[in-house]
Design a protein around this motif. Structure first.
Motif, short mmCIF file in Angstrom:
data_model
loop_
_atom_site.label_atom_id
_atom_site.label_comp_id
_atom_site.label_asym_id
_atom_site.label_seq_id
_atom_site.Cartn_x
_atom_site.Cartn_y
_atom_site.Cartn_z
N ARG A 29 0.82 -1.34 -0.03
CA ARG A 29 0.06 -0.04 -0.04
C ARG A 29 1.00 1.18 0.06
NH1 ARG A 29 -5.47 1.22 1.48
NH2 ARG A 29 -5.75 -0.47 2.58
N HIS A 30 0.58 2.34 -0.90
CA HIS A 30 1.19 3.46 -0.87
C HIS A 30 0.86 4.36 0.13
CE1 HIS A 30 3.09 2.53 -4.77
NE2 HIS A 30 1.86 2.43 -5.49
N PRO A 31 1.83 4.78 0.90
CA PRO A 31 1.57 5.79 1.85
C PRO A 31 1.02 7.11 1.34
CG PRO A 31 3.83 5.10 2.25
CD PRO A 31 3.19 4.33 0.91
N THR A 32 1.39 7.46 0.18
CA THR A 32 1.35 8.91 -0.42
C THR A 32 -0.48 8.86 -0.85
OG1 THR A 32 2.00 7.87 -2.53
CG2 THR A 32 3.33 9.18 -1.40
N SER A 33 -0.54 7.86 -1.76
CA SER A 33 -2.05 8.16 -2.50
C SER A 33 -2.94 6.83 -1.60
CB SER A 33 -2.07 7.50 -3.86
OG SER A 33 -1.54 6.14 -3.89
N GLY A 34 -2.36 6.14 -0.78
CA GLY A 34 -3.49 5.15 0.03
C GLY A 34 -3.78 4.10 -0.87
N ALA A 35 -3.26 3.86 -2.03
CA ALA A 35 -3.77 2.92 -2.80
C ALA A 35 -2.91 1.73 -2.52
CB ALA A 35 -3.46 3.25 -4.34
N VAL A 36 -3.70 0.25 -2.73
CA VAL A 36 -3.10 -0.75 -2.33
C VAL A 36 -2.63 -1.27 -4.02
CG1 VAL A 36 -3.62 -3.34 -2.32
CG2 VAL A 36 -4.49 -1.68 -0.74
N PHE A 37 -1.64 -2.00 -4.23
CA PHE A 37 -0.76 -1.78 -5.50
C PHE A 37 -0.15 -3.18 -5.58
CE2 PHE A 37 3.47 -1.94 -4.12
CZ PHE A 37 3.38 -1.10 -2.90
N LEU A 38 -0.02 -3.46 -6.97
CA LEU A 38 1.05 -4.65 -7.50
C LEU A 38 1.58 -4.15 -8.51
CD1 LEU A 38 1.69 -7.72 -7.05
CD2 LEU A 38 -0.14 -8.24 -8.43
N TYR A 39 2.90 -4.36 -8.70
CA TYR A 39 3.56 -4.02 -10.00
C TYR A 39 4.25 -5.09 -10.73
CZ TYR A 39 3.54 0.91 -8.57
OH TYR A 39 3.23 2.32 -8.25
N PHE A 40 4.36 -5.56 -12.06
CA PHE A 40 4.62 -6.57 -12.62
C PHE A 40 5.22 -5.96 -13.86
CE2 PHE A 40 0.80 -6.99 -15.22
CZ PHE A 40 -0.01 -6.40 -14.56
N GLU A 41 6.31 -7.16 -14.52
CA GLU A 41 6.95 -6.51 -15.75
C GLU A 41 6.37 -7.01 -16.95
OE1 GLU A 41 11.32 -6.55 -15.18
OE2 GLU A 41 11.47 -7.16 -17.25
N GLY A 42 6.31 -6.39 -18.02
CA GLY A 42 5.64 -6.76 -19.34
C GLY A 42 6.81 -6.73 -20.13
N PRO A 43 6.24 -6.87 -21.56
CA PRO A 43 6.97 -7.04 -22.74
C PRO A 43 8.08 -5.56 -22.65
CG PRO A 43 4.85 -7.37 -23.33
CD PRO A 43 4.88 -6.76 -22.11
N ASP A 44 9.33 -5.77 -23.09
CA ASP A 44 10.42 -4.64 -23.26
C ASP A 44 10.54 -3.86 -22.15
OD1 ASP A 44 10.14 -4.95 -26.31
OD2 ASP A 44 8.08 -4.10 -26.13
N GLY A 45 10.53 -4.80 -21.15
CA GLY A 45 10.75 -4.07 -19.48
C GLY A 45 9.82 -3.24 -19.20
N MET A 46 8.74 -2.97 -19.78
CA MET A 46 7.59 -1.94 -19.24
C MET A 46 7.10 -2.55 -17.92
SD MET A 46 6.16 1.01 -19.33
CE MET A 46 6.42 1.60 -20.98
#
Ligand SMILES: [Fe+2]
Length: 290
Positions: free
Chosen positions: A225-242
């Protein structure tokens, strides 16, 4: 002052359209809206499209932002030209590709390609996602910045964005009540640093986490969870490193709160990105100081 109404789309080059298409649909869960002149258009909500993969340089990224009307577009083009930016009028073909009435294109001081568009098309068809990822819509981008104070001054002073919070020198910028639609991350390159889609609930974030692990997709941050926006998140890697992100529960700053709102300064440490203790495997999040 240029008034950005909302972020509208990202256009991403790739050398492997088949792999990118598979990822967009089967992993992220976007709907393929059409294939046009070799480019693939994806929907994530009621809009005609919010993401495009085209065959080209994987470093070729464009972010589109909506302006109110043609007069606002011409005023924006004039204001940017006056400041020395090279502004290109969108050709008839390029307008048709983007499904917009009109647009201009320029590069921000880092070199990020930005489209300013008017009358972008909505779709009368209901959004029908490729899988049940819980996506409610494309929402924001991380943008590379080679000089964070300079780019913050440009985005706020010329494009009318407001700083919601800062982590180190990385400014989280709002253009509407949503806490951020653009986040500027200090780095040495230009381009889009991450692409966010909102999902309906924390259940969708966690379902996504299990599904992506099962598919062997590289998770680079979260769940957290981001302390800034309060959002619960998940980040993952896609094609070309995006980097792609699912998140939910982002804070808003309503018009009546604008007058009293003060951006907060968070230090450039992992706990400023995640209050649960998740550690980012994302270079721009590990070092948010310029
Ligand atoms: Fe994000």
């Amino acid at each position: 002052m240029i008034d950005l109404l909302d972020i509208r789309y990202v256009r991403l080059g790739t050398r492997d359209l088949v792999a990118a298409d598979h990822f967009a649909r089967e992993v992220v869960g976007l709907e393929l809206a059409r294939v046009d002149a070799g480019a693939r258009y994806y929907r994530s909500d009621d809009r005609d499209h919010t993401m495009v993969y085209f065959e080209g340089d994987p470093g070729d990224h464009t972010a589109g932002f909506e302006l109110r009307d043609g007069a606002a577009l011409q005023a924006a083009a004039a204001a940017l030209s006056e400041r020395g930016f090279q502004v290109q009028q969108g050709s008839a073909d390029a307008r048709e590709q983007r499904r917009v009435h009109d647009f201009v294109s320029f590069r921000d001081p880092t070199g990020n390609r930005i489209d300013l568009v008017v009358r972008p098309q909505h779709s009368g068809r209901r959004h029908f996602p490729s899988r049940d990822a819980g996506i409610t819509g494309f929402s924001h981008i991380g943008l590379c910045s080679t000089d964070a104070p300079r780019d913050e001054a440009f985005w706020c002073g010329v494009l009318g964005a407001r700083v919601s919070d800062r982590i180190g020198d990385a400014a989280l910028l709002r253009i509407d009540p949503v806490h951020h639609k653009v986040a500027l991350f200090p780095t040495t390159r230009s381009g889009i640093q991450h692409v966010n889609h909102q999902v309906a609930s924390i259940d969708d974030v966690m379902r996504g986490w299990y599904l992506l692990r099962e598919k062997g997709v590289k998770i680079v941050f979260g769940p957290g969870r981001h302390p800034t926006s309060g959002a619960v998140f998940l980040y993952f890697e896609g094609p070309d490193g995006m980097i792609f992100e699912y998140s939910t529960g982002v804070r808003t700053i309503l018009p009546e709160q604008e007058a009293d709102y003060r951006p907060r300064q968070f230090p450039a440490v992992p706990s400023s990105f995640c209050m649960w203790g998740s550690l980012p495997d994302i270079p721009e999040f590990r070092k948010a100081d310029a």
